[in-house]
Design a protein around this motif. Structure first.
Motif, PDB file in Angstrom:
ATOM      1  N   ASP A   5       0.831  -1.208   0.000  1.00 34.02           N
ATOM      2  CA  ASP A   5       0.000   0.000   0.000  1.00 34.02           C
ATOM      3  C   ASP A   5       0.865   1.257   0.000  1.00 34.02           C
ATOM      4  O   ASP A   5       0.572   2.246  -0.682  1.00 34.02           O
ATOM      5  CB  ASP A   5      -0.908   0.001   1.237  1.00 34.02           C
ATOM      6  N   THR A   6       1.949   1.202   0.772  1.00 34.04           N
ATOM      7  CA  THR A   6       2.878   2.343   0.816  1.00 34.04           C
ATOM      8  C   THR A   6       3.532   2.554  -0.557  1.00 34.04           C
ATOM      9  O   THR A   6       3.695   3.686  -1.019  1.00 34.04           O
ATOM     10  CB  THR A   6       3.964   2.106   1.886  1.00 34.04           C
ATOM     11  N   LEU A   7       3.906   1.453  -1.216  1.00 34.82           N
ATOM     12  CA  LEU A   7       4.539   1.526  -2.544  1.00 34.82           C
ATOM     13  C   LEU A   7       3.587   2.129  -3.571  1.00 34.82           C
ATOM     14  O   LEU A   7       3.967   2.996  -4.367  1.00 34.82           O
ATOM     15  CB  LEU A   7       4.987   0.129  -2.977  1.00 34.82           C
ATOM     16  N   VAL A   8       2.328   1.675  -3.546  1.00 31.19           N
ATOM     17  CA  VAL A   8       1.340   2.194  -4.503  1.00 31.19           C
ATOM     18  C   VAL A   8       1.107   3.684  -4.273  1.00 31.19           C
ATOM     19  O   VAL A   8       1.046   4.482  -5.215  1.00 31.19           O
ATOM     20  CB  VAL A   8       0.016   1.400  -4.402  1.00 31.19           C
ATOM     21  N   ALA A   9       0.976   4.081  -3.006  1.00 32.68           N
ATOM     22  CA  ALA A   9       0.741   5.495  -2.690  1.00 32.68           C
ATOM     23  C   ALA A   9       1.913   6.356  -3.159  1.00 32.68           C
ATOM     24  O   ALA A   9       1.734   7.454  -3.707  1.00 32.68           O
ATOM     25  CB  ALA A   9       0.517   5.656  -1.182  1.00 32.68           C
ATOM     26  N   SER A  10       3.153   5.856  -2.945  1.00 36.25           N
ATOM     27  CA  SER A  10       4.343   6.599  -3.391  1.00 36.25           C
ATOM     28  C   SER A  10       4.384   6.716  -4.909  1.00 36.25           C
ATOM     29  O   SER A  10       4.699   7.776  -5.470  1.00 36.25           O
ATOM     30  CB  SER A  10       5.604   5.902  -2.876  1.00 36.25           C
ATOM     31  N   ALA A  11       4.039   5.608  -5.575  1.00 41.37           N
ATOM     32  CA  ALA A  11       4.041   5.622  -7.049  1.00 41.37           C
ATOM     33  C   ALA A  11       2.999   6.592  -7.594  1.00 41.37           C
ATOM     34  O   ALA A  11       3.265   7.377  -8.517  1.00 41.37           O
ATOM     35  CB  ALA A  11       3.790   4.207  -7.567  1.00 41.37           C
ATOM     36  N   GLN A  12       1.798   6.551  -7.040  1.00 39.96           N
ATOM     37  CA  GLN A  12       0.746   7.462  -7.503  1.00 39.96           C
ATOM     38  C   GLN A  12       1.148   8.920  -7.304  1.00 39.96           C
ATOM     39  O   GLN A  12       0.876   9.769  -8.153  1.00 39.96           O
ATOM     40  CB  GLN A  12      -0.562   7.148  -6.770  1.00 39.96           C
ATOM     41  N   GLU A  13       1.778   9.205  -6.182  1.00 43.21           N
ATOM     42  CA  GLU A  13       2.195  10.586  -5.897  1.00 43.21           C
ATOM     43  C   GLU A  13       3.216  11.073  -6.912  1.00 43.21           C
ATOM     44  O   GLU A  13       3.116  12.183  -7.432  1.00 43.21           O
ATOM     45  CB  GLU A  13       2.752  10.648  -4.470  1.00 43.21           C
ATOM     46  N   GLY A  57       1.567 -13.046  -4.617  1.00 45.00           N
ATOM     47  CA  GLY A  57       1.475 -12.730  -6.043  1.00 45.00           C
ATOM     48  C   GLY A  57       0.222 -11.946  -6.371  1.00 45.00           C
ATOM     49  O   GLY A  57       0.237 -10.996  -7.164  1.00 45.00           O
ATOM     50  N   ALA A  58      -0.913 -12.356  -5.743  1.00 47.31           N
ATOM     51  CA  ALA A  58      -2.167 -11.633  -5.993  1.00 47.31           C
ATOM     52  C   ALA A  58      -2.060 -10.188  -5.515  1.00 47.31           C
ATOM     53  O   ALA A  58      -2.538  -9.250  -6.170  1.00 47.31           O
ATOM     54  CB  ALA A  58      -3.322 -12.354  -5.304  1.00 47.31           C
ATOM     55  N   ALA A  59      -1.400 -10.015  -4.343  1.00 47.83           N
ATOM     56  CA  ALA A  59      -1.258  -8.658  -3.789  1.00 47.83           C
ATOM     57  C   ALA A  59      -0.361  -7.792  -4.688  1.00 47.83           C
ATOM     58  O   ALA A  59      -0.624  -6.599  -4.929  1.00 47.83           O
ATOM     59  CB  ALA A  59      -0.701  -8.741  -2.373  1.00 47.83           C
ATOM     60  N   ILE A  60       0.745  -8.388  -5.188  1.00 47.77           N
ATOM     61  CA  ILE A  60       1.667  -7.637  -6.062  1.00 47.77           C
ATOM     62  C   ILE A  60       0.969  -7.262  -7.377  1.00 47.77           C
ATOM     63  O   ILE A  60       1.117  -6.147  -7.903  1.00 47.77           O
ATOM     64  CB  ILE A  60       2.950  -8.455  -6.315  1.00 47.77           C
ATOM     65  N   ASN A  61       0.195  -8.192  -7.956  1.00 48.15           N
ATOM     66  CA  ASN A  61      -0.535  -7.902  -9.208  1.00 48.15           C
ATOM     67  C   ASN A  61      -1.532  -6.768  -9.005  1.00 48.15           C
ATOM     68  O   ASN A  61      -1.717  -5.905  -9.870  1.00 48.15           O
ATOM     69  CB  ASN A  61      -1.251  -9.150  -9.713  1.00 48.15           C
ATOM     70  N   ALA A  62      -2.224  -6.776  -7.849  1.00 50.53           N
ATOM     71  CA  ALA A  62      -3.177  -5.702  -7.551  1.00 50.53           C
ATOM     72  C   ALA A  62      -2.454  -4.361  -7.455  1.00 50.53           C
ATOM     73  O   ALA A  62      -2.929  -3.326  -7.941  1.00 50.53           O
ATOM     74  CB  ALA A  62      -3.940  -6.024  -6.263  1.00 50.53           C
ATOM     75  N   LYS A  64       0.419  -3.633  -8.932  1.00 52.14           N
ATOM     76  CA  LYS A  64       0.877  -3.281 -10.285  1.00 52.14           C
ATOM     77  C   LYS A  64      -0.245  -2.646 -11.096  1.00 52.14           C
ATOM     78  O   LYS A  64      -0.041  -1.648 -11.809  1.00 52.14           O
ATOM     79  CB  LYS A  64       1.403  -4.537 -10.985  1.00 52.14           C
ATOM     80  N   GLN A  65      -1.460  -3.225 -10.999  1.00 48.13           N
ATOM     81  CA  GLN A  65      -2.597  -2.667 -11.749  1.00 48.13           C
ATOM     82  C   GLN A  65      -2.917  -1.252 -11.275  1.00 48.13           C
ATOM     83  O   GLN A  65      -3.249  -0.373 -12.083  1.00 48.13           O
ATOM     84  CB  GLN A  65      -3.810  -3.580 -11.573  1.00 48.13           C
ATOM     85  N   ALA A  66      -2.816  -1.031  -9.959  1.00 47.78           N
ATOM     86  CA  ALA A  66      -3.100   0.303  -9.425  1.00 47.78           C
ATOM     87  C   ALA A  66      -2.098   1.327  -9.951  1.00 47.78           C
ATOM     88  O   ALA A  66      -2.445   2.463 -10.310  1.00 47.78           O
ATOM     89  CB  ALA A  66      -3.086   0.260  -7.894  1.00 47.78           C
ATOM     90  N   ILE A  67      -0.802   0.905 -10.013  1.00 52.14           N
ATOM     91  CA  ILE A  67       0.240   1.812 -10.527  1.00 52.14           C
ATOM     92  C   ILE A  67       0.033   2.086 -12.030  1.00 52.14           C
ATOM     93  O   ILE A  67       0.159   3.217 -12.505  1.00 52.14           O
ATOM     94  CB  ILE A  67       1.641   1.220 -10.251  1.00 52.14           C
ATOM     95  N   GLU A  68      -0.276   1.017 -12.781  1.00 57.00           N
ATOM     96  CA  GLU A  68      -0.496   1.185 -14.232  1.00 57.00           C
ATOM     97  C   GLU A  68      -1.718   2.064 -14.506  1.00 57.00           C
ATOM     98  O   GLU A  68      -1.729   2.848 -15.467  1.00 57.00           O
ATOM     99  CB  GLU A  68      -0.658  -0.181 -14.897  1.00 57.00           C
ATOM    100  N   THR A  69      -2.750   1.945 -13.666  1.00 52.37           N
ATOM    101  CA  THR A  69      -3.932   2.799 -13.816  1.00 52.37           C
ATOM    102  C   THR A  69      -3.562   4.264 -13.597  1.00 52.37           C
ATOM    103  O   THR A  69      -3.968   5.156 -14.344  1.00 52.37           O
ATOM    104  CB  THR A  69      -5.037   2.380 -12.836  1.00 52.37           C
ATOM    105  N   ALA A  70      -2.764   4.530 -12.567  1.00 49.83           N
ATOM    106  CA  ALA A  70      -2.311   5.900 -12.295  1.00 49.83           C
ATOM    107  C   ALA A  70      -1.439   6.416 -13.435  1.00 49.83           C
ATOM    108  O   ALA A  70      -1.520   7.588 -13.838  1.00 49.83           O
ATOM    109  CB  ALA A  70      -1.554   5.942 -10.975  1.00 49.83           C
ATOM    110  N   LEU A  71      -0.592   5.499 -13.976  1.00 49.41           N
ATOM    111  CA  LEU A  71       0.275   5.879 -15.097  1.00 49.41           C
ATOM    112  C   LEU A  71      -0.559   6.258 -16.330  1.00 49.41           C
ATOM    113  O   LEU A  71      -0.323   7.284 -16.975  1.00 49.41           O
ATOM    114  CB  LEU A  71       1.218   4.718 -15.431  1.00 49.41           C
TER     115      LEU A  71
END
Length: 357
Positions: A5-13, A57-62, A64-71
């Protein structure tokens, strides 16, 4: 909050803060590149048990999708901003009137030709037209020009390859005078049924007067401020049983005063020589006022039709007499509009021609 969750938040920011497409790609590489943070997490799954692999793996894929959506959202936002800036830079002010297509107008020489035809038409003259590729006989022989006349030189006349059906040399007509003879032949055939005007014996019976002008393009090997290889001429002919030089003076004086809209215009008939008329005269005009006031300006050649030319027309010169004249519509246009270089009329410069609309 988990590490993902921390990684996704940092990536989105970081992705949302990227001001350009290039910096967005740099931010993407930090998380999804070959050495990105999310990629490193996926590499560490090799040491996990099968059950942990499925969960992790399921958590990492989720993530990744969140980061790609933000991208993807940031890419679209940057593209939209770029398009909007481009449209603003090329914005059209629809409140302004549109640029309409300009209307054309007649060429000034064409206006002059129409004016000449209208004036002589009001005097009872027909308008004749004929071929611009003419035979040597009509161009010279019929007009009393002997074989050694300078006008027959290739330095003065444009001759072309080939010959006519009756074996005569061909040329681009150097004047419209051949139409006088052609029109006379047609006139005789019309009013004297069965008579051939070129048979040799002239027609000496009754015949309506021949009144005609022949405006058109002509060609000579000449080019300067007052001459062009292609130019316009207008020939005139009045032939009948009681036509005199006095009629010529009356007709042409009336024409000039009407054409220039000046009743104070002065004309001078100056003795000259032309092979097709006898006696012959140059016609000069003088304006009473304006920039050309007091100057004699040559505008035409004229004279009583030569007996030999009358014979070539198929008529008896003992019975039929008349006058002919030839003038340059281009020169009349120059005088009427105050233009001092003939070449301007044929350069095709819209800025010059638009003045006459």
């Amino acid at each position: 909050m988990t590490d993902l969750d921390t990684l996704v938040a940092s990536a989105q920011e970081q992705l949302n803060a990227a001001p350009t497409a290039a910096e967005l790609e740099n931010a993407k590489a930090q998380f999804l590149g070959k050495s990105g943070r999310l990629t490193e997490l996926m590499k560490g799954m090799a040491q996990l048990s099968p059950e942990e692999k499925r969960t992790r793996g399921a958590a990492i894929n989720a993530a990744k999708q969140a980061i790609e959506t933000a991208l993807g959202a940031r890419r679209q936002a940057l593209q939209d901003a770029e398009l909007e800036a481009h449209l603003k830079a090329e914005a059209l002010d629809v409140s302004l009137p549109g640029r309409t297509r300009g209307t054309g107008s007649l060429h000034p020489v064409t206006l002059t030709l129409e004016r000449i035809e209208a004036i002589f038409g009001s005097m009872g003259f027909d308008v004749a037209d004929g071929p611009e590729i003419e035979t040597d006989w009509f161009s010279f022989t019929s007009l009393n020009n002997p074989p050694n006349h300078p006008a027959r030189s290739m330095q003065d006349t444009f001759y072309i390859d080939g010959k006519s059906a009756d074996g005569l040399p061909l040329n681009l007509r150097p004047h419209t005078s051949p139409m006088q003879v052609r029109y006379a032949h047609a006139h005789i055939r019309k009013h004297a049924a069965g008579f051939d005007p070129r048979a040799g014996k002239p027609w000496d019976g009754p015949l309506p007067d021949i009144r005609v002008i022949a405006p058109g393009r002509t060609y000579r090997v000449d080019s300067d401020a007052t001459h062009s290889p292609m130019f316009h001429q207008c020939e005139g002919l009045w032939l009948g049983e009681n036509v005199s030089f006095a009629d010529l003076k009356t007709i042409f004086t009336g024409f000039c005063k009407t054409f220039f809209e000046n009743d104070e215009l002065v004309l001078r008939f100056r003795p000259s020589f032309f092979p097709f008329t006898e006696p012959s005269a140059e016609i000069d005009i003088q304006f009473p006022s304006g920039p050309l006031a007091g100057k004699w300006l040559e505008v035409a050649g004229s004279g009583q039709v030569h007996p030999n030319v009358v014979r070539h027309m198929g008529l008896d010169p003992e019975r039929y007499i008349g006058f002919a004249f030839g003038m340059g519509p281009d020169r009349l246009t120059m005088l009427r509009y105050g233009v001092n270089d003939l070449r301007l009329f044929f350069d095709g410069d819209i800025r010059f021609l638009s003045q006459f609309q």
